[in-house]
Design an enzyme around this catalytic site. Structure first.
Site, PDB file in Angstrom:
ATOM      1  N   HIS A 130      -8.771   3.533   8.564  1.00 17.63           N
ATOM      2  CA  HIS A 130      -9.299   2.290   8.018  1.00 17.63           C
ATOM      3  C   HIS A 130     -10.729   2.019   8.447  1.00 17.63           C
ATOM      4  O   HIS A 130     -11.445   1.310   7.746  1.00 17.63           O
ATOM      5  CB  HIS A 130      -8.420   1.123   8.448  1.00 17.63           C
ATOM      6  CG  HIS A 130      -7.214   0.964   7.576  1.00 17.63           C
ATOM      7  ND1 HIS A 130      -6.036   1.613   7.796  1.00 17.63           N
ATOM      8  CD2 HIS A 130      -7.029   0.247   6.458  1.00 17.63           C
ATOM      9  CE1 HIS A 130      -5.169   1.290   6.858  1.00 17.63           C
ATOM     10  NE2 HIS A 130      -5.745   0.459   6.029  1.00 17.63           N
ATOM     11  N   ASN A 158       0.833  -1.197   0.000  1.00 17.45           N
ATOM     12  CA  ASN A 158       0.000   0.000   0.000  1.00 17.45           C
ATOM     13  C   ASN A 158       0.872   1.253   0.000  1.00 17.45           C
ATOM     14  O   ASN A 158       0.777   2.114   0.866  1.00 17.45           O
ATOM     15  CB  ASN A 158      -0.932  -0.003   1.202  1.00 17.45           C
ATOM     16  CG  ASN A 158      -2.156   0.862   0.987  1.00 17.45           C
ATOM     17  OD1 ASN A 158      -2.383   1.399  -0.080  1.00 17.45           O
ATOM     18  ND2 ASN A 158      -2.956   1.001   2.009  1.00 17.45           N
TER      19      ASN A 158
END
Length: 508
Positions: free
Chosen positions: A375, A344
């Site tokens: 998140h 990521n």
């Protein structure tokens, strides 16, 4: 079956049933594949200087809005509202506080939506607008920080880092540029995030020319920019995409499902050592889910001509500027830093830019906490990120104090590489496991079944009072990582626990 409250297009449900996908997942995947064709048209027919930047902005905006509406329907207004409020802040709030106000509001809006999603029944937790909103938080906050940095730079031209100077924006963009950046089709559904400056360079046609070497005499590129084509790399990445589809749909989902890790019968029938090995293999195959999603997103970017990153040593074009994963470096990583630096990647850049480089203290802790909040609200995210703080600190301590003793011969260095590979891959699978469950009971069951082994080991390592002066071998001249370079993203959007909520994070 997807709950009837799904706001996206239902006309594709019969086709989704034929291929074995719920309508929300089918809409997401089909939109991404269609994005490849929209991107190729954009690259082949709307190239600068033949096409004006305004028309390129409009094309990206219209296709992006259509895409997100197709997948999320009326929920698209959440993105519009979140972006509009932040745009007003950028134009009206004092620059000294504007950047933090934008970050807090955009992140708070996302958390509120994630909390609402978390409280819904399980059958209503389909792919919704929270996934695009995670990317919009990155865009809004990075843009706000870039504008504030311009004002800081005017007061003190030594107050910014080199990366911050590169991102400085003198004033908020106009409405077309702003909403084009917020909704461009290449990254509207799955990301990855890109900085505003890079996007504007791409739209204006400077994306390739600025990364080509030039002659000293007339500043002309040594390579004709028109000869730089993404078609070959798009084809290669499509082949890799097929590999990840097979691994995820056949191997991960059928042969080694991660659900076995917390299955009571599976735990009873196998030893701890067998289950730790199974944990590693199942998580290795489960990563193909993220490899699939991010490779597809990378293809969409490259197909539209976005992602050129200069030439390599052999003069070949590199198309990895917006690449979100480097699989070979992930699977061969011998440290947490190497693993996370290549997982990521664009989220790591965002976290470094808005948090790690600016945090006044406890940089690693605050960065992981920000990543966890970004998140969502599932307990599995917080278990992973809070654990990652201490695992990262333990990894640094081992490298500083143990590594010098393994530098006396090639054999010792090779042994160290093997040990650190095992010591990276197993613990990483161990702490990321909660992302596959999200809720508390399953991963607590697994951790109890292996006696919280790696947590206990990390606690012991952190408590050992190493003597740094004795630990560093006098012949070891290799530089160790400094805190400045140890920043990490999240193991899942490390990045996201659901396919896009993805850090390490579905988008795990």
């Amino acid at each position: 079956m997807v709950h009837p409250t799904y706001a996206g297009c239902w006309l594709t449900e019969p086709i989704g049933n034929l291929v074995g996908l719920p309508v929300d997942q089918f809409n997401f995947m089909s939109s991404q594949f269609l994005g490849i064709f929209f991107g190729l048209f954009f690259h082949l027919k709307l190239q600068p200087p033949d096409t004006s930047p305004t028309l390129r902005h409009i094309y990206c905006l219209v296709v992006g809005l259509t895409t997100v509406w197709f997948c999320n329907g009326w929920e698209t207004w959440h993105l519009v509202l979140q972006s509009s409020v932040c745009y007003v802040m950028m134009n009206t709030f004092p620059p000294q506080i504007m950047h933090m106000c934008v970050l807090i509001f955009s992140l708070g809006y996302l958390v509120a939506m994630c909390l609402y999603r978390y409280l819904l029944p399980e059958d209503m937790q389909f792919l919704d607008i929270t996934f695009p909103c995670t990317v919009s938080v990155q865009k809004l906050s990075s843009l706000a920080f870039s504008i504030t940095d311009s004002h800081r730079y005017k007061l003190d031209n030594n107050c910014l880092t080199d990366s911050q100077k590169k991102r400085v924006i003198s004033k908020p963009p106009n409405l077309l540029h702003f909403f084009s950046y917020m909704f461009y089709f290449q990254g509207i559904l799955a990301g990855p995030f890109t900085f505003y400056n890079d996007y504007i360079d791409f739209i204006d046609g400077r994306h390739i020319t600025s990364r080509l070497e030039t002659k000293d005499d007339d500043k002309k590129p040594l390579v004709d920019p028109k000869s730089i084509s993404p078609l070959r790399v798009v084809f290669y990445k499509c082949v890799m995409l097929g590999v990840w589809v097979y691994l995820y749909l056949h191997v991960s989902s059928v042969l080694v499902p991660t659900s076995n890790n917390a299955d009571a019968d599976f735990i009873q029938r196998h030893t701890v050592f067998y289950r730790l090995g199974y944990m590693y293999v199942s998580m290795l195959c489960h990563r193909s889910k993220y490899f699939l999603t991010w490779t597809l997103a990378d293809i969409v970017y490259n197909a539209s001509g976005y992602g050129f990153n200069g030439l390599d040593g052999n003069g070949n074009a590199k198309w990895d500027m917006v690449t979100n994963i480097r699989v070979e470096k992930i699977e061969t990583a011998t440290s947490f830093k190497t693993f996370i630096d290549n997982w990521n990647i664009q989220t790591t850049r965002w976290l470094r830019y808005v948090c790690y480089e600016r945090a006044p203290f406890l940089r690693t802790h605050l960065t992981y906490i920000l990543s966890a909040v970004w998140h969502g609200v599932y307990p599995g995210f917080y278990c992973t990120f809070l654990s990652a703080i201490w695992f990262t600190l333990a990894g640094r301590k081992i490298r500083r104090n143990i590594r010098p003793h393994f530098q006396e011969s090639a054999g010792m260095r090779a042994l160290y590489e093997v040990l650190t590979w095992v010591g990276t891959q197993l613990p990483m699978a161990y702490i990321v496991l909660p992302f596959t469950y999200l809720n508390v009971a399953p991963f607590i069951t697994f951790y109890n079944s292996v006696y919280w082994f790696f947590h206990v080991l990390v606690a012991v390592i952190l408590l050992i009072p190493f003597d740094r002066k004795q630990a560093r071998h006098p012949q070891d001249t290799t530089k160790t990582s400094t805190p400045q370079t140890e920043m990490t993203s999240s193991p899942g959007r490390l990045s996201n626990g659901n396919s896009q909520r993805n850090s390490t994070q579905d988008t795990s």
